[in-house]
Motif scaffolding. Structure first.
Motif, PDB file in Angstrom:
ATOM      1  N   PHE A   1      -2.650  -4.082 -38.462  1.00 17.94           N
ATOM      2  CA  PHE A   1      -2.594  -5.141 -37.451  1.00 17.94           C
ATOM      3  C   PHE A   1      -3.681  -4.995 -36.390  1.00 17.94           C
ATOM      4  O   PHE A   1      -4.113  -5.993 -35.803  1.00 17.94           O
ATOM      5  N   LEU A   2      -4.126  -3.757 -36.128  1.00 18.54           N
ATOM      6  CA  LEU A   2      -4.993  -3.565 -34.969  1.00 18.54           C
ATOM      7  C   LEU A   2      -6.498  -3.724 -35.205  1.00 18.54           C
ATOM      8  O   LEU A   2      -7.207  -4.045 -34.252  1.00 18.54           O
ATOM      9  N   PRO A   3      -7.054  -3.515 -36.406  1.00 20.55           N
ATOM     10  CA  PRO A   3      -8.481  -3.809 -36.555  1.00 20.55           C
ATOM     11  C   PRO A   3      -8.870  -5.244 -36.185  1.00 20.55           C
ATOM     12  O   PRO A   3      -9.902  -5.439 -35.522  1.00 20.55           O
ATOM     13  N   PRO A   4      -8.073  -6.288 -36.536  1.00 28.52           N
ATOM     14  CA  PRO A   4      -8.427  -7.626 -36.043  1.00 28.52           C
ATOM     15  C   PRO A   4      -8.361  -7.730 -34.525  1.00 28.52           C
ATOM     16  O   PRO A   4      -9.160  -8.465 -33.917  1.00 28.52           O
ATOM     17  N   VAL A   5      -7.412  -7.024 -33.901  1.00 26.67           N
ATOM     18  CA  VAL A   5      -7.356  -7.001 -32.441  1.00 26.67           C
ATOM     19  C   VAL A   5      -8.620  -6.344 -31.891  1.00 26.67           C
ATOM     20  O   VAL A   5      -9.243  -6.832 -30.938  1.00 26.67           O
ATOM     21  N   ALA A   6      -9.029  -5.241 -32.524  1.00 27.94           N
ATOM     22  CA  ALA A   6     -10.218  -4.517 -32.072  1.00 27.94           C
ATOM     23  C   ALA A   6     -11.479  -5.371 -32.194  1.00 27.94           C
ATOM     24  O   ALA A   6     -12.417  -5.225 -31.402  1.00 27.94           O
ATOM     25  N   ALA A   7     -11.518  -6.263 -33.188  1.00 25.83           N
ATOM     26  CA  ALA A   7     -12.679  -7.137 -33.353  1.00 25.83           C
ATOM     27  C   ALA A   7     -12.841  -8.078 -32.169  1.00 25.83           C
ATOM     28  O   ALA A   7     -13.939  -8.596 -31.923  1.00 25.83           O
ATOM     29  N   LEU A   8     -11.755  -8.308 -31.423  1.00 31.44           N
ATOM     30  CA  LEU A   8     -11.800  -9.175 -30.246  1.00 31.44           C
ATOM     31  C   LEU A   8     -12.044  -8.394 -28.965  1.00 31.44           C
ATOM     32  O   LEU A   8     -12.170  -8.982 -27.890  1.00 31.44           O
ATOM     33  N   ALA A   9     -12.092  -7.075 -29.070  1.00 33.85           N
ATOM     34  CA  ALA A   9     -12.337  -6.226 -27.902  1.00 33.85           C
ATOM     35  C   ALA A   9     -13.836  -6.152 -27.631  1.00 33.85           C
ATOM     36  O   ALA A   9     -14.658  -6.492 -28.473  1.00 33.85           O
ATOM     37  N   ASP A  10     -14.167  -5.694 -26.465  1.00 33.47           N
ATOM     38  CA  ASP A  10     -15.571  -5.514 -26.083  1.00 33.47           C
ATOM     39  C   ASP A  10     -15.891  -4.024 -26.170  1.00 33.47           C
ATOM     40  O   ASP A  10     -15.567  -3.255 -25.265  1.00 33.47           O
ATOM     41  N   GLY A  11     -16.481  -3.609 -27.303  1.00 30.12           N
ATOM     42  CA  GLY A  11     -16.844  -2.210 -27.480  1.00 30.12           C
ATOM     43  C   GLY A  11     -16.279  -1.626 -28.760  1.00 30.12           C
ATOM     44  O   GLY A  11     -15.456  -2.252 -29.437  1.00 30.12           O
TER      45      GLY A  11
ATOM     46  N   HIS B   1     -16.578  -2.475 -34.333  1.00 25.93           N
ATOM     47  CA  HIS B   1     -17.473  -2.674 -33.191  1.00 25.93           C
ATOM     48  C   HIS B   1     -17.201  -4.062 -32.607  1.00 25.93           C
ATOM     49  O   HIS B   1     -17.809  -5.059 -33.005  1.00 25.93           O
ATOM     50  N   GLY B   2     -16.261  -4.107 -31.673  1.00 22.11           N
ATOM     51  CA  GLY B   2     -15.847  -5.382 -31.105  1.00 22.11           C
ATOM     52  C   GLY B   2     -16.941  -6.013 -30.263  1.00 22.11           C
ATOM     53  O   GLY B   2     -17.650  -5.323 -29.524  1.00 22.11           O
ATOM     54  N   ALA B   3     -17.050  -7.332 -30.379  1.00 19.37           N
ATOM     55  CA  ALA B   3     -18.051  -8.069 -29.615  1.00 19.37           C
ATOM     56  C   ALA B   3     -17.417  -8.959 -28.553  1.00 19.37           C
ATOM     57  O   ALA B   3     -18.098  -9.779 -27.939  1.00 19.37           O
ATOM     58  N   GLY B   4     -16.116  -8.830 -28.341  1.00 21.99           N
ATOM     59  CA  GLY B   4     -15.441  -9.633 -27.330  1.00 21.99           C
ATOM     60  C   GLY B   4     -14.882 -10.938 -27.860  1.00 21.99           C
ATOM     61  O   GLY B   4     -14.059 -11.575 -27.199  1.00 21.99           O
ATOM     62  N   SER B   5     -15.352 -11.344 -29.041  1.00 25.88           N
ATOM     63  CA  SER B   5     -14.832 -12.558 -29.669  1.00 25.88           C
ATOM     64  C   SER B   5     -15.155 -12.488 -31.156  1.00 25.88           C
ATOM     65  O   SER B   5     -15.912 -11.623 -31.604  1.00 25.88           O
ATOM     66  N   LEU B   6     -14.578 -13.399 -31.921  1.00 18.60           N
ATOM     67  CA  LEU B   6     -14.813 -13.447 -33.368  1.00 18.60           C
ATOM     68  C   LEU B   6     -14.842 -14.897 -33.798  1.00 18.60           C
ATOM     69  O   LEU B   6     -13.989 -15.694 -33.374  1.00 18.60           O
ATOM     70  N   ASP B   7     -15.810 -15.249 -34.645  1.00 17.93           N
ATOM     71  CA  ASP B   7     -15.940 -16.639 -35.074  1.00 17.93           C
ATOM     72  C   ASP B   7     -14.685 -17.128 -35.779  1.00 17.93           C
ATOM     73  O   ASP B   7     -14.176 -18.212 -35.492  1.00 17.93           O
ATOM     74  N   GLY B   8     -14.176 -16.362 -36.753  1.00 19.68           N
ATOM     75  CA  GLY B   8     -13.029 -16.825 -37.526  1.00 19.68           C
ATOM     76  C   GLY B   8     -13.454 -17.844 -38.558  1.00 19.68           C
ATOM     77  O   GLY B   8     -14.612 -17.881 -39.001  1.00 19.68           O
ATOM     78  N   GLY B   9     -12.492 -18.684 -38.986  1.00 22.93           N
ATOM     79  CA  GLY B   9     -12.777 -19.677 -40.009  1.00 22.93           C
ATOM     80  C   GLY B   9     -12.059 -19.357 -41.308  1.00 22.93           C
ATOM     81  O   GLY B   9     -10.978 -18.769 -41.321  1.00 22.93           O
ATOM     82  N   ALA B  10     -12.680 -19.725 -42.426  1.00 22.84           N
ATOM     83  CA  ALA B  10     -12.059 -19.581 -43.747  1.00 22.84           C
ATOM     84  C   ALA B  10     -12.353 -18.209 -44.332  1.00 22.84           C
ATOM     85  O   ALA B  10     -13.465 -17.690 -44.210  1.00 22.84           O
ATOM     86  N   VAL B  11     -11.337 -17.627 -44.996  1.00 24.62           N
ATOM     87  CA  VAL B  11     -11.508 -16.320 -45.613  1.00 24.62           C
ATOM     88  C   VAL B  11     -10.525 -16.186 -46.779  1.00 24.62           C
ATOM     89  O   VAL B  11      -9.443 -16.775 -46.762  1.00 24.62           O
ATOM     90  N   GLN B  12     -10.932 -15.434 -47.792  1.00 25.26           N
ATOM     91  CA  GLN B  12     -10.068 -15.147 -48.935  1.00 25.26           C
ATOM     92  C   GLN B  12      -9.681 -13.674 -48.901  1.00 25.26           C
ATOM     93  O   GLN B  12     -10.508 -12.808 -48.608  1.00 25.26           O
ATOM     94  N   VAL B  13      -8.399 -13.402 -49.217  1.00 23.87           N
ATOM     95  CA  VAL B  13      -7.872 -12.040 -49.182  1.00 23.87           C
ATOM     96  C   VAL B  13      -6.988 -11.814 -50.395  1.00 23.87           C
ATOM     97  O   VAL B  13      -6.138 -12.657 -50.711  1.00 23.87           O
TER      98      VAL B  13
ATOM     99  N   LEU C   1     -15.409 -12.816 -41.602  1.00 23.16           N
ATOM    100  CA  LEU C   1     -15.180 -13.644 -40.413  1.00 23.16           C
ATOM    101  C   LEU C   1     -16.152 -13.345 -39.288  1.00 23.16           C
ATOM    102  O   LEU C   1     -16.082 -13.958 -38.227  1.00 23.16           O
ATOM    103  N   GLY C   2     -17.059 -12.386 -39.501  1.00 29.90           N
ATOM    104  CA  GLY C   2     -18.108 -12.127 -38.521  1.00 29.90           C
ATOM    105  C   GLY C   2     -18.017 -10.822 -37.782  1.00 29.90           C
ATOM    106  O   GLY C   2     -18.827 -10.563 -36.883  1.00 29.90           O
ATOM    107  N   ALA C   3     -17.075  -9.953 -38.140  1.00 30.22           N
ATOM    108  CA  ALA C   3     -16.927  -8.685 -37.429  1.00 30.22           C
ATOM    109  C   ALA C   3     -17.796  -7.601 -38.051  1.00 30.22           C
ATOM    110  O   ALA C   3     -18.108  -7.639 -39.252  1.00 30.22           O
ATOM    111  N   ARG C   4     -18.129  -6.599 -37.261  1.00 33.26           N
ATOM    112  CA  ARG C   4     -18.853  -5.439 -37.749  1.00 33.26           C
ATOM    113  C   ARG C   4     -17.873  -4.270 -37.867  1.00 33.26           C
ATOM    114  O   ARG C   4     -17.280  -3.844 -36.872  1.00 33.26           O
ATOM    115  N   VAL C   5     -17.684  -3.801 -39.106  1.00 35.67           N
ATOM    116  CA  VAL C   5     -16.743  -2.719 -39.385  1.00 35.67           C
ATOM    117  C   VAL C   5     -17.477  -1.624 -40.141  1.00 35.67           C
ATOM    118  O   VAL C   5     -18.123  -1.892 -41.161  1.00 35.67           O
TER     119      VAL C   5
END
Length: 444
Positions: free
Chosen positions: A108-118, A160-172, A143-147
């Protein structure tokens, strides 16, 4: 299977002196508590989580969010019980997160971290490094995050959170864990474009947990479209939006009620679990139907759920793909039945806290049982069981399953019962208190 804690303390599993007759107050739901914490961290205003579960998994979640800047104040309800006030103050790094072996925390937390700054670094127990995270990692990158996971698809990793994330369509491909879907949905409203998630793999396990996620998102103000709403199969859409701060009282953990209800069935007794909800998305609610098929009866009233054993345990053929977390206790009960059982749809349990299918087969067979692994489950032929050591592989569900066996198997010792602290720290005390109310039946 390897024995991970050979030197761990042994707990003599108590044998029931007769038919259990008890009321057991089960602590709050881990699944609800950890989802509520994530949603509160994303909210635009403070919120409350009342009567949360305090266990290893939930404390890890709370501490991780604190490390990312969320304020969580622990107080007491006016009528007793804990209350956590969550004040979102902006997510930021750097931070180092210990996930333990908690699937909800590590996923649950890596997506949260993608929205963090740092940068946010995720580490955990040795077993956590063997559990799959590729679904979340690959989706976040799309979705645009750096992991940075050095190509492992698992822990340890840094987001490496950038403070925001583009999001959009993704397959899992979430066929190995429904938590991949829940992880992304929980943070989806905070993505700039929201989220359109399509599951591309085989059968999706543990659907009630996804329904729980959707239900809690909607109650927090998110707009979510699901396959059940008549939309595209295996696709979820979450619109970008602010989330509301909620005042949430956590339900009892119905999955953690499994060993106590099983005790009523195994001993021909009666157990009441107060505050059992009449409507819930918890997977553990399925216990009512499953244990009834195995020979018991239940009554759901304002008092709670009362389950009564009839003195007979019947074998069962059951597809448990939606409720796999119940499988260890159900397997234990099945090993004591008067006929063969086949449990299917649970291949994904090989990737849980331990390989639960291999562990159950090995431990039951070493007590004299006849359990065979199938492609996606277990075939259990009841045999007279003898005492011995039941290894738990640091898996809380194996420990509670062993306790159920110990009710009627003399001399059973449970390795490292303290592993139940993952979701139910009070388990040994609750178990002993339950047995204190047993009615003598003349069984030796």
């Amino acid at each position: 299977m390897t024995d991970s804690t050979e030197q761990a303390p042994l707990w003599p599993a108590p044998t029931a002196p007769g038919a259990v007759d008890a009321t057991v107050t089960v602590p709050g739901s881990k699944s609800v508590t950890n989802r509520a914490l994530v949603l509160a961290a994303h909210s635009s205003e403070p919120g409350w989580v009342r009567r949360p579960l305090r266990s290893r998994d939930t404390v890890l979640m709370a501490d991780a969010l604190r490390a990312m800047g969320v304020q969580i104040d622990e107080t007491v309800n006016p009528d007793g019980g804990e209350a956590w006030r969550i004040i979102p103050t902006g997510l930021h790094g750097p931070a180092r997160i210990d996930v333990g072996n908690a699937g909800t925390v590590m996923r649950f937390l890596p997506p949260v971290a993608a929205l963090a700054d740092g940068p946010i670094r995720f580490e955990g127990d040795a077993r956590a490094y063997e559990r799959p995270l590729h679904g979340v990692i690959d989706a976040l990158r799309a979705l645009g995050a750096r992991v940075d996971d050095e190509g492992r698809g698992s822990l340890p990793l840094t987001v490496h959170g950038a403070g925001s994330l583009d999001g959009g369509a993704v397959q899992v491909d979430a066929s190995s864990s429904s938590q991949f879907v829940s992880a992304l949905l929980l943070s989806g409203p905070r993505f700039n474009q929201g989220l359109e998630l399509r599951h591309t793999g085989r059968t999706l396990p543990s659907l009630p947990h996804i329904r729980m996620t959707v239900d809690m998102l909607r109650k927090a103000g998110a707009k979510v479209d699901t396959p059940e709403d008549g939309g595209t199969r295996d696709m979820w859409r979450v619109a970008p939006s602010a989330l509301l701060g909620r005042d949430l009282t956590v339900e009892p953990d119905l999955s953690n009620a499994a060993p106590f209800l099983a005790a009523a069935l195994v001993t021909g007794g009666r157990v009441t679990v107060p505050d059992w909800p009449r409507r819930t998305t918890q997977a553990g609610d399925a216990l009512r139907g499953i244990l009834t098929l195995m020979g018991g009866t239940y009554e759901l009233s304002d008092r709670g759920l009362t389950f009564t054993g009839t003195g007979r345990i019947q074998g069962i053929t059951a597809d448990l793909h939606e409720v796999g977390e119940l499988a260890p206790v159900i397997a234990a009960v099945a090993a004591l039945a008067d006929g063969e059982s086949e449990l299917s749809g649970i291949a994904h349990l090989r990737l849980h806290e331990t390989d639960r299918l291999a562990a159950l087969a090995k431990e039951l067979n070493e007590l004299g049982g006849d359990v065979t692994e199938t492609e996606d489950g277990l075939r259990i032929r009841p045999r007279p069981l003898r005492g011995g050591i039941f290894h738990t592989y640091e898996d809380h569900r194996l420990a509670t399953a062993a306790a159920v066996l110990g009710l009627v198997v003399d001399g059973l010792q449970v390795e490292n019962v303290a592993t139940t602290a993952k979701t139910m720290p009070e388990f040994p005390e609750l178990w002993t208190a339950m047995l204190a109310g047993s009615r003598p039946t003349g069984r030796g």
